[in-house]
Structure formats: structure tokens, C-alpha cells
Design an enzyme around this catalytic site. Structure first.
Site, mmCIF file in Angstrom:
data_model
loop_
_atom_site.group_PDB
_atom_site.id
_atom_site.type_symbol
_atom_site.label_atom_id
_atom_site.label_comp_id
_atom_site.label_asym_id
_atom_site.label_seq_id
_atom_site.Cartn_x
_atom_site.Cartn_y
_atom_site.Cartn_z
ATOM 1 N N ASP A 31 8.019 73.458 92.853
ATOM 2 C CA ASP A 31 9.127 72.502 92.882
ATOM 3 C C ASP A 31 10.104 72.879 91.787
ATOM 4 O OD1 ASP A 31 10.457 70.231 93.824
ATOM 5 O OD2 ASP A 31 8.596 69.082 93.905
ATOM 6 N N HIS A 43 18.946 74.098 92.446
ATOM 7 C CA HIS A 43 18.011 72.973 92.256
ATOM 8 C C HIS A 43 16.553 73.345 92.486
ATOM 9 C CE1 HIS A 43 20.865 69.465 91.986
ATOM 10 N NE2 HIS A 43 21.686 70.420 92.398
HETATM 11 C C1 GDG Z 1 15.426 68.961 95.106
HETATM 12 C C2 GDG Z 1 14.375 69.927 94.517
HETATM 13 C C3 GDG Z 1 14.659 68.819 92.288
HETATM 14 C C4 GDG Z 1 11.105 60.047 97.803
HETATM 15 N N1 GDG Z 1 10.561 59.283 98.766
HETATM 16 C C5 GDG Z 1 11.413 58.250 98.947
HETATM 17 C C6 GDG Z 1 12.478 58.395 98.059
HETATM 18 N N2 GDG Z 1 12.269 59.514 97.366
HETATM 19 C C7 GDG Z 1 13.178 59.986 96.307
HETATM 20 C C8 GDG Z 1 12.473 60.123 95.001
HETATM 21 C C9 GDG Z 1 13.381 61.134 94.273
HETATM 22 C C10 GDG Z 1 13.911 61.975 95.424
HETATM 23 O O1 GDG Z 1 13.675 61.266 96.634
HETATM 24 C C11 GDG Z 1 13.181 63.305 95.562
HETATM 25 O O2 GDG Z 1 13.548 64.158 94.529
HETATM 26 P P1 GDG Z 1 12.649 65.405 94.142
HETATM 27 O O3 GDG Z 1 13.188 65.988 92.901
HETATM 28 O O4 GDG Z 1 11.254 64.960 93.965
HETATM 29 O O5 GDG Z 1 12.658 66.406 95.382
HETATM 30 P P2 GDG Z 1 13.719 67.100 96.414
HETATM 31 O O6 GDG Z 1 14.252 66.133 97.377
HETATM 32 O O7 GDG Z 1 12.957 68.228 97.025
HETATM 33 O O8 GDG Z 1 14.929 67.673 95.507
HETATM 34 C C12 GDG Z 1 13.650 69.278 93.350
HETATM 35 C C13 GDG Z 1 15.772 67.993 92.927
HETATM 36 O O9 GDG Z 1 16.371 68.684 94.019
HETATM 37 C C14 GDG Z 1 16.862 67.650 91.909
HETATM 38 O O10 GDG Z 1 17.368 68.797 91.313
HETATM 39 O O11 GDG Z 1 13.980 68.016 91.338
HETATM 40 O O12 GDG Z 1 12.738 70.183 92.768
HETATM 41 O O13 GDG Z 1 13.451 70.337 95.529
HETATM 42 O O14 GDG Z 1 14.443 60.494 93.655
HETATM 43 O O15 GDG Z 1 12.376 58.871 94.400
HETATM 44 N N3 GDG Z 1 13.499 57.516 97.958
HETATM 45 C C15 GDG Z 1 13.446 56.433 98.779
HETATM 46 N N4 GDG Z 1 12.439 56.241 99.682
HETATM 47 C C16 GDG Z 1 11.407 57.109 99.795
HETATM 48 O O16 GDG Z 1 10.509 56.914 100.617
HETATM 49 N N5 GDG Z 1 14.430 55.513 98.715
#
Ligand code: GDG
Length: 510
Positions: free
Chosen positions: A365, A157
Site C-alpha cells: 500500500d 499515491h
Molecule cells: C490510495 C492508495 C494511499 C474505506 N471503506 C469505506 C471508506 N473508506 C475510506 C477510508 C479511507 C479511504 O477510503 C481509503 O484510503 P486508503 O489510503 O486506505 O486506500 P486507497 O483508496 O487505495 O488510496 C493509498 C491513498 O491513495 C492516499 O494517498 O494511502 O495507499 O492506494 O479514507 O476511510 N469510506 C467510507 N465507507 C467505507 O465503507 N465512507
């Protein structure tokens, strides 16, 4: 068809009677599970001094969950230690933060072996196994060592750096070789695939054949990019509904007509939060017309608080937010609103929709789902503008965003200014192109294309890998512009040229 067995480090078993999980892998796999049944295996999230050596089972919504607890010392060495203090910084190109300890590296192997042993007792011969992420890289090799002949896939990921970076990790060659125990290895983008190919050839001496495969000890391992997606229509509906709810109404009223810039993520040094705050400071300094007229809301959900680097980061962010507010606040205006905990998913979706600017500026990322969610959440008639780091995997498929280098505070400030002043037509055009592409690549399609490639290797060339292959490296063009244009009045015309370029490219893609 056999069952689908998912293995991820942390498994959140839904509570009985809870609504199904709203985001992440659970949504992606819903269709796959419902067609064939499945098992989800991993760590329960509980670490105890001396946990019982048992697998706990639960059945929810047609899915069987099987979880194990970890001994505290295994959690410390494997998770907080090697996975999050050595692998995570290395995979995100942060060698200065890499903290390697041989005992922790051995603990990582031991925990993977323990997972493999437990999992094997639960498997049927025709199961297909899909392993997720960097905590579990050696799991496939450990399963093979125990005699598993299953089809096993691995999806990574987070970013995959080239060997010049990866080789800093002691024992890095072994991790790369571990990947050859899998039948299919998926990464997020072409940039990651290039890094992986470089590691394979320089770290192990093995060359990838045409079509992205390596043959080793009688096994063929294929390597592909499968950019992860979101459930776009569902998220669009959620945000449209959420904006009518009391929480969102109250928040909107508190803005008293000011523009909103939003950032939301786990509090992690890869997400570029201090750099982003500095860029917001530069916006207020260089474009005084926005003082008193814009509010920046940063939601930073707590994460990995037992790792020292994360504690330092929290202090730095609080300091920077405090300084900007000290320098610029008025009695009736606070420029930065900082929420240091997670907010409800639907509330967040409403905030995205209200924001004129989505600020997504990680230093690295794998993909970044916030970028995609922000676009999905916009009102198509009056959409906001995404300011996106060229170092997020999402940038490969979102050339209509304003792409920036997050280390260039002034460049990011200029992009924010361009976003805040962008004409409606241009906002609509950029948004429509990105939204259409998000709709065309659903998260369910992402899971299906990975599983098809794993289970029908000779008949599939997936939509996702095709789309990724078509992706040209527009980000560089955009990033140059945002960082070299010092004349803010020329920004709009530049932005329009890019929009034309992007539209032409988007048409080719669709
Ligand atoms: C890993 C990889 C890759 C954020 N703040 C809150 C909240 N979020 C949710 C977002 C989004 C999720 O969390 C974060 O997803 P990301 O993709 O941005 O980042 P990682 O957690 O680092 O995920 C990344 C991912 O895996 C999938 O393959 O894209 O690059 O590092 O959905 O909306 N959700 C809630 N409250 C918050 O304050 N409920």
C-alpha cells in the site's frame, strides 16, 4: 501568486448545496484553494459511446471544477485496461496479475494527450499545476510537448517498486523518463523513493544527484518523499460524536459485550483480504479462548467491478468468510460479519472507535489512510490496538503498531491475540505516541509542504520530508518478532520491549 490547478483522474464535483467532501484530497487542498483560488480538472466519471467534446464547468465553495467525459472505448482501454490491469498490479509488485495490451497502452497515452490539450486551453501563464497519481504519469510530458512552461508537480499515491519489478512493464523506460517533465515528483515513503531512484538509474541510465534531483535537457526534476496524512483532530471528533448516534448504539448492542476486530477498505487484491480472513481463522483455531468472545467486522466497499480479477476476489472472500462462519458459528455468535458495500464515513468512524483491534494488513500500500484513521478514532483513555502490515507505507511512521507480515497467517493471528490481551497502560502508551505524530503532520501540512517545495524549490526543506528522512526501518524488527514467536505467553513481554524501543524512537522523532 497564480492559481493552483489540481489534475486528478476522477473529479467528483460536489452537488450544489452539499456539505464539503469529508475526506481525501478535497480536505487536503481546502486551505491551499482558499488562499489563492483554484481549478480542479479531470474526468467527470461519465463514459459515453460518443460524448460531446466539451469541458463542463462548475463553481463550488470557491473552487472551479472543469471536467470532461470520456468515450467508452477510451475508458475501457485507459482506465479499466492499462491503468488498472497493468499499472496498478505492477506498482503493487503483483507481476502475476499484470495484463499488458499494446493497444491499451497507446490508449493511455492518447487519453493523457487529450487531457493535456483540454487543460492547456484553461490555463493562465502563472498557474501552478499539481498532477495526481499513476493514471496521469505522462500528462506533464504531454503538456511540455504542447509548449507549457508552467511549474508542474506530480504526486504518486501508490508504491514505487525497484527496477527489477518495474522493468517487467513493456515500455517502462518511457514512463520513468516521463517523470522528468515535472519540476517535482513526490512519493509516499523512503522505500518508494529508493525504488524510484533505482528505476531512474537502471531504467534510463540517469543518476540522481545529492539532494534527490536529476537534470535532463535543461530541466531540473526533484524527487522527495511526502507521506500523506489525515485531518486527525477532525476525525477524532467525528468518531467521538458518531459513537453516540443510533447507528453505532445499535451495532454496539448487537455485539453483546464481545470484542470487536475491524477491517475496512475498497475490495482490492492489494489489501490482503483473503490472507486476513485466513489469519482470523488461525486466531480461532490456535487461541480457542477467543471463540464466542470476538467478532470480526469486515467492510469491503465495491471497487473496479468491471475488472475480472476483482470479481474473482469477491467470490474468494465470500467463500472464506462463509467457511469460517460454518466452522465456528454458534446459534448466537457469528464470528465474521461481512459488509460488501461502503458505509457512511461517520458511521465507519464510530465503528473504528468501538473496535479493540484495527486490522490493516495490505500486501502493499502506498500509505493506507485507514491505519491513521483508526488511531485517530480511538478513545485515548481506553484505546484499541492497530495491527499493521509492514508493507503499508504507514508502517514507516507508526512503529508502535503491531507490525506484521500479512502473508504469515499465524504471525497475524498472534498479533491479534497480543492486541486483544494487551494491558491498558501499554495500549495507552502506544496510542499516545502515534496520535501525537498524526497531530503533528496534518493533511493540510502535507499539501503545503508539497506546494512549497514545488514553488520555492531553493528555500524549502519540508517538515514532511524531514520526518520521513528520520524514519528508521523499525518494521523489520517488529515483523520478525510477530512471525517467529510461537509461544503466545511470550508475546506480551516481547510487545513491551518493543513499546520501550518505540517510545524512545518516538521521542527522538518529536
Ligand atoms: C490510495 C492508495 C494511499 C474505506 N471503506 C469505506 C471508506 N473508506 C475510506 C477510508 C479511507 C479511504 O477510503 C481509503 O484510503 P486508503 O489510503 O486506505 O486506500 P486507497 O483508496 O487505495 O488510496 C493509498 C491513498 O491513495 C492516499 O494517498 O494511502 O495507499 O492506494 O479514507 O476511510 N469510506 C467510507 N465507507 C467505507 O465503507 N465512507
Amino acid at each position: 501568486m497564480g492559481r493552483l490547478v489540481i489534475v486528478s483522474n476522477r473529479v467528483a464535483v460536489p452537488k450544489r448545496g452539499d456539505a464539503p467532501a469529508a475526506g481525501g484530497l478535497a480536505v487536503a487542498l481546502k486551505d491551499a484553494f482558499s488562499n489563492r483560488g483554484g481549478l480542479w480538472f479531470g474526468w467527470s466519471g461519465t463514459a459515453l459511446a460518443d460524448p460531446p467534446d466539451v469541458v463542463k464547468h462548475a463553481r463550488r465553495g470557491g473552487v472551479d471544477y472543469a471536467v470532461i467525459d470520456l468515450p467508452q472505448e477510451a475508458y475501457d482501454g485507459f482506465y479499466a485496461g492499462y491503468a488498472n490491469s497493468a499499472l496498478w498490479p505492477m506498482f503493487h509488485f503483483r507481476l502475476g496479475l499484470l495484463s499488458y495490451d499494446r493497444d491499451q497502452a497507446e490508449c493511455y497515452r492518447r487519453v493523457n494527450r487529450r487531457y493535456a490539450k483540454k487543460l492547456l486551453t484553461l490555463l493562465r501563464p502563472d498557474d501552478t499545476i499539481w498532477v495526481h497519481d499513476y493514471q496521469l504519469i505522462p500528462l506533464g510530458a504531454e503538456l511540455r510537448a504542447l509548449g507549457s512552461r508552467h511549474r508542474i508537480g506530480y504526486f504518486h499515491h501508490i508504491p514505487f517498486p525497484p527496477w527489477a519489478v518495474f522493468s517487467a512493464m513493456p515500455g517502462g523506460e518511457d514512463l520513468i523518463r516521463d517523470l522528468l517533465a515535472y519540476d517535482l515528483v513526490g512519493v509516499q515513503t523512503h522505500r518508494d523513493l529508493t525504488g524510484l531512484m533505482d528505476c531512474m538509474s537502471q531504467g534510463t541510465g540517469m543518476k540522481m544527484r545529492a539532494g534527490g534531483e536529476v537534470r535532463f535537457r535543461g530541466r531540473r526534476t526533484r524527487f522527495r518523499a511526502f507521506p500523506i496524512a489525515i485531518a486527525t483532530d477532525e476525525f477524532a471528533e467525528l468518531s467521538a460524536h458518531s459513537i453516540t448516534q443510533p447507528d453505532a448504539r445499535r451495532f454496539e448492542a448487537s455485539l453483546v459485550g464481545r470484542s470487536l476486530i475491524i477491517g475496512a477498505e475498497r475490495l482490492d487484491y492489494t489489501k490482503g483480504l483473503p490472507e486476513r480472513l485466513r489469519a482470523f481463522g488461525a486466531l480461532l483455531e490456535r487461541f480457542p479462548e477467543h471463540r464466542g468472545r470476538v467478532t470480526y467486522l469486515q467492510v469491503a466497499a465495491r471497487s473496479r467491478e468491471d475488472v475480472e480479477t476483482y470479481k474473482d476476489l469477491k467470490r474468494e472472500i465470500e467463500h472464506l468468510a462463509g467457511r469460517i462462519n460454518g466452522d465456528y458459528s454458534d446459534a448466537d455468535w457469528t464470528p465474521v460479519r461481512y459488509v460488501g458495500r461502503a458505509v457512511q464515513r461517520d458511521t465507519l468512524a464510530g465503528y473504528y472507535r468501538m473496535a479493540q483491534v484495527g486490522l490493516v494488513t495490505p500486501l502493499r500500500d502506498g500509505m493506507n489512510l485507514v491505519a491513521k484513521e483508526y488511531v485517530a478514532a480511538q478513545d485515548p483513555e481506553n484505546p484499541g490496538v492497530l495491527v499493521l502490515s509492514r508493507f503499508a507505507g504507514a508502517a514507516e511512521g507508526m512503529p508502535e503498531a503491531l507490525l506484521v507480515n500479512p502473508l504469515d497467517a499465524v504471525g497475524v493471528a498472534e498479533a491479534m491475540n497480543a492486541a486483544l490481551t494487551m494491558p491498558l497502560d501499554e495500549r495507552r502508551e502506544r496510542h499516545a505516541a502515534m496520535f501525537r505524530r498524526l497531530q503533528a503532520h496534518s493533511v493540510t501540512g502535507w499539501a503545503k509542504s508539497f506546494l512549497d517545495a514545488l514553488e520555492r524549490p531553493d528555500t524549502t526543506e519540508t517538515t514532511h520530508s524531514r520526518a520521513a528522512a528520520l524514519s528508521v526501518f523499525q518494521p523489520r524488527v517488529l515483523a520478525r518478532s510477530a512471525s517467529t514467536s510461537s509461544d503466545s505467553s511470550s508475546e506480551d513481554s516481547f510487545v513491551s520491549q518493543v513499546a520501550d524501543l518505540s517510545t524512545a524512537r518516538a521521542k527522538r522523532l518529536l
